[in-house]
Write an enzyme that holds these catalytic residues in place. Structure first.
Site, PDB file in Angstrom:
ATOM      1  N   ASP A  35       0.799  -1.228   0.184  1.00  0.00           N
ATOM      2  CA  ASP A  35      -0.065  -0.039   0.136  1.00  0.00           C
ATOM      3  C   ASP A  35       0.776   1.295  -0.025  1.00  0.00           C
ATOM      4  O   ASP A  35       1.687   1.388   0.892  1.00  0.00           O
ATOM      5  CB  ASP A  35      -0.935   0.032   1.293  1.00  0.00           C
ATOM      6  CG  ASP A  35      -1.836   1.083   1.335  1.00  0.00           C
ATOM      7  OD1 ASP A  35      -1.677   2.026   0.773  1.00  0.00           O
ATOM      8  OD2 ASP A  35      -3.174   0.755   1.617  1.00  0.00           O
ATOM      9  N   CYS A  90      -7.020   3.862  -1.929  1.00  0.00           N
ATOM     10  CA  CYS A  90      -6.875   2.409  -1.625  1.00  0.00           C
ATOM     11  C   CYS A  90      -8.107   1.593  -2.273  1.00  0.00           C
ATOM     12  O   CYS A  90      -7.873   0.773  -3.178  1.00  0.00           O
ATOM     13  CB  CYS A  90      -7.010   2.229  -0.120  1.00  0.00           C
ATOM     14  SG  CYS A  90      -5.400   2.862   0.615  1.00  0.00           S
ATOM     15  N   LYS A 107      -4.294  -7.275   3.797  1.00  0.00           N
ATOM     16  CA  LYS A 107      -5.211  -6.429   3.357  1.00  0.00           C
ATOM     17  C   LYS A 107      -5.672  -6.631   2.062  1.00  0.00           C
ATOM     18  O   LYS A 107      -5.116  -6.955   0.950  1.00  0.00           O
ATOM     19  CB  LYS A 107      -4.405  -5.197   3.203  1.00  0.00           C
ATOM     20  CG  LYS A 107      -5.292  -3.708   2.970  1.00  0.00           C
ATOM     21  CD  LYS A 107      -4.522  -2.391   3.225  1.00  0.00           C
ATOM     22  CE  LYS A 107      -5.526  -1.316   2.890  1.00  0.00           C
ATOM     23  NZ  LYS A 107      -4.882   0.061   3.207  1.00  0.00           N
ATOM     24  N   HIS A 124      -2.015  24.985  -8.707  1.00  0.00           N
ATOM     25  CA  HIS A 124      -3.169  24.795  -9.399  1.00  0.00           C
ATOM     26  C   HIS A 124      -4.437  24.921  -8.315  1.00  0.00           C
ATOM     27  O   HIS A 124      -4.303  24.348  -7.383  1.00  0.00           O
ATOM     28  CB  HIS A 124      -3.017  23.538 -10.085  1.00  0.00           C
ATOM     29  CG  HIS A 124      -4.266  23.157 -10.936  1.00  0.00           C
ATOM     30  ND1 HIS A 124      -5.274  22.463 -10.675  1.00  0.00           N
ATOM     31  CD2 HIS A 124      -4.300  23.187 -12.305  1.00  0.00           C
ATOM     32  CE1 HIS A 124      -6.441  22.116 -11.441  1.00  0.00           C
ATOM     33  NE2 HIS A 124      -5.772  22.784 -12.633  1.00  0.00           N
ATOM     34  N   ASP A 165      -1.227  -0.506  -4.738  1.00  0.00           N
ATOM     35  CA  ASP A 165      -2.472  -0.051  -5.029  1.00  0.00           C
ATOM     36  C   ASP A 165      -2.273   1.525  -5.498  1.00  0.00           C
ATOM     37  O   ASP A 165      -2.783   2.074  -6.497  1.00  0.00           O
ATOM     38  CB  ASP A 165      -3.506   0.019  -3.816  1.00  0.00           C
ATOM     39  CG  ASP A 165      -2.972   0.610  -2.710  1.00  0.00           C
ATOM     40  OD1 ASP A 165      -1.786   1.027  -2.634  1.00  0.00           O
ATOM     41  OD2 ASP A 165      -3.904   0.706  -1.739  1.00  0.00           O
ATOM     42  N   HIS A 166      -1.298   2.253  -4.923  1.00  0.00           N
ATOM     43  CA  HIS A 166      -0.894   3.551  -5.501  1.00  0.00           C
ATOM     44  C   HIS A 166       0.491   3.799  -4.759  1.00  0.00           C
ATOM     45  O   HIS A 166       1.175   3.204  -4.159  1.00  0.00           O
ATOM     46  CB  HIS A 166      -1.953   4.671  -5.083  1.00  0.00           C
ATOM     47  CG  HIS A 166      -2.325   4.574  -3.472  1.00  0.00           C
ATOM     48  ND1 HIS A 166      -1.551   4.826  -2.533  1.00  0.00           N
ATOM     49  CD2 HIS A 166      -3.334   4.049  -2.945  1.00  0.00           C
ATOM     50  CE1 HIS A 166      -1.997   4.689  -1.471  1.00  0.00           C
ATOM     51  NE2 HIS A 166      -3.126   4.212  -1.557  1.00  0.00           N
TER      52      HIS A 166
END
Length: 549
Positions: A56, A96, A144, A267, A329-330
């Protein structure tokens, strides 16, 4: 297994693994052309075992140069030596549950409608592992998962539902570091180690006895930041925690301090994200360097858990018959773009690791093709020689991982030259859509008009510091047209607006007279309690607007 990850033991394990694979007769260890028949739908060989380790919040750029200069990751390097590393692998949603829903379903986020961490797949959804089990695989999952609906905190979902409200509230504790234990303290994330122990034990005691192939999934929490109880029980995970043992794996001199533009130049979406993540205050260079160092140390601990799984496969003789996949996941911003956490399309957040090693997989191979997590589903089915449904968003990666004859290539669904990622959750006050192609990253927001887009040339600007959307309008227009051919993003954004309001109204009604107290004491309580009437009125105005949507 508890003492195995000491420095000497880890060196010994790696040396033994290298000697083993040097003499192993799977083609993946020899870096030579492989016959396609050894892997995939046309194979007459015995089906391969598969082990997938998914962590994760791991920045994929740490798996290759120059990111890999900052921290020692011996088992990731081992997989690179004897397998393939994807240099441009991306999450389909940088948070997630939506990301994992895409990976387990093979579908883009706007198709799963996993809009936030509270909304994922139905528990009975048929995943790639379910199909592999149906076709004779023995299956096991540890750790997980987080791809079904109904999880995560109340704060997390309410923040996502109210992102259109005209207020700005800090939703996280200030990012911080915490050093624990001494130079012999290895098992910092004990829950992950326990799940790793279970998975390794399953390999040794169960998998060795199977007559049919198996697929094993291990999900890790690391290197995700830890909760910050010192800032209140309703705060999120803003603590980067490690021990001196893992911090020694980090090369402080190689840590890059990210450049931050003035807040006024951010931004508008980035400003909202930085503020709600409690990152708009002053940070010293030491604070930033420490946060990044501690994060890298947490990645080193993650790598050691991957090593335990590889070692268990090696010890049992299963490694030569098993395909190993490592991904996340990222990513984790770790103070790049004046943010931590994820929820962003910047590289640190959206770029994930993807390494594959095993029989018939090319060795020491670096692939620059853009791929994403939805490709895992068809790849798993391809490995298992299961027909791949045509409605999937993803494409099998087997044609990229193994050599194929020309006639076989022509019959395959080849991966397009783009990937899609989208985000609809908390800490970002607009639905966000990223199209990544060869050197371009195009990011569109909301309806495509109310928020200016971003365009980055990653070959010239890898740190994504200069938005060139207005400098190259023809490129922006072309990429926006391509994006709209993939997803009608203004329509999806409108659907998410409608969903958020409906869910909030339902939640508010369910609380009755407790509503005022509950909403005041969510993660944003440090700001809300200063002016509760102001923020309640802002929500009231939001609920009265566009009630016909």
């Amino acid at each position: 297994m508890r003492g195995r990850c000491g420095k000497g033991a880890r060196t010994g394990v790696l040396a033994a693994l290298v000697l083993l694979l040097a003499s192993t007769r799977w083609e993946g260890a020899k870096a030579r052309p492989v016959a396609w028949g050894h892997l995939g739908a046309g194979s007459s060989q015995r089906a391969r075992n598969v082990v997938m380790v998914m962590c994760d919040a791991f920045d994929g750029r740490l798996t290759f140069y120059p990111g890999n200069q900052t921290v020692s990751l011996p088992f990731i390097n081992f997989m690179k030596r004897y397998g393939t590393v994807f240099l441009n692998a991306y999450t389909n949603s940088p948070i997630c549950c939506p990301s994992r829903a895409a990976m387990w379903s093979g579908l883009f986020t706007h198709l799963t409608e996993s809009w936030n961490n509270f909304k994922g797949l139905d528990p009975n959804y048929t995943t790639w592992m379910d199909l592999m089990q149906k076709h004779g695989y023995r299956t096991q999952k540890y750790g997980k998962l987080d791809y079904t609906s109904g999880h995560h905190s109340v704060s997390n979902r309410v923040e996502a539902w109210t992102r259109d409200v005209d207020f700005l509230l800090r939703q996280e504790g200030r990012p911080m570091v915490n050093l624990t234990g001494n130079k012999t303290f290895v098992r910092v994330m004990e829950e992950d180690w326990q799940n790793t122990d279970k998975a390794a034990s399953w390999i040794r005691k169960e998998a060795t006895n199977f007559s049919q192939p198996f697929v094993l999934y291990l999900g890790l929490n690391l290197p995700h930041p830890y909760p910050s109880p010192s800032t209140g029980e309703n705060f999120g995970s803003s603590t980067f925690l490690t021990s001196p043992f893992w911090l020694e794996k980090v090369t402080y001199e190689a840590i890059k301090i990210p450049k931050w533009p003035p807040l006024s130049d951010l931004h508008p979406i980035d400003y909202y994200s930085s503020y709600t993540k409690n990152c708009t205050g002053q940070f010293t260079k030491k604070e930033i360097r420490d946060i990044r160092a501690f994060y890298y140390a947490m990645c080193a601990e993650t790598d050691a858990m991957l090593g335990e799984i590889i070692s268990a496969l090696s010890d049992t003789g299963l490694l030569k018959r098993t395909i190993v996949i490592f991904t996340a996941d990222h990513g984790e911003l770790a103070m790049e773009h004046q943010q931590f956490y994820k929820m962003s399309m910047y590289e640190a957040s959206s770029h994930v690791p993807l390494l594959v090693m095993g029989p018939s997989i090319k060795a020491h191979h670096h692939l620059s093709n853009v791929v994403s997590l939805v490709d895992i589903y068809p790849t798993m089915l391809d490995i298992a020689r299961i027909p791949i449904p045509q409605n999937l968003s993803g494409y099998s990666l087997i044609p990229l991982l193994a050599e194929m004859a020309e006639d076989e290539v022509s019959s395959r669904r080849l991966h397009p030259t783009w990937v899609l990622s989208e985000f609809h959750g908390c800490n970002v006050n607009s639905s966000t859509y990223m199209l990544r192609t060869d050197k371009w990253k195009y990011i569109a927001y909301s309806d495509g008009h109310s928020v200016p887009p971003q365009l980055f040339d990653l070959s010239a600007d890898p740190d994504e510091l200069t938005n060139i959307a207005t400098t190259f309008p023809e490129v922006s227009h072309s990429l926006d047209k391509k994006l709209r051919s993939i997803v009608n993003y203004p329509r999806i954004s409108a659907s998410v607006h409608k969903y958020n309001k409906k869910q909030f109204i339902s939640w508010k009604l369910s609380l009755g007279q407790n509503y005022s107290n509950v909403i005041a004491n969510l993660r944003w309580h440090q700001d809300w309690l200063k002016e509760p009437r102001k923020y309640k009125d802002a929500i009231h105005r939001w609920l009265q607007m566009n009630t016909n949507e």
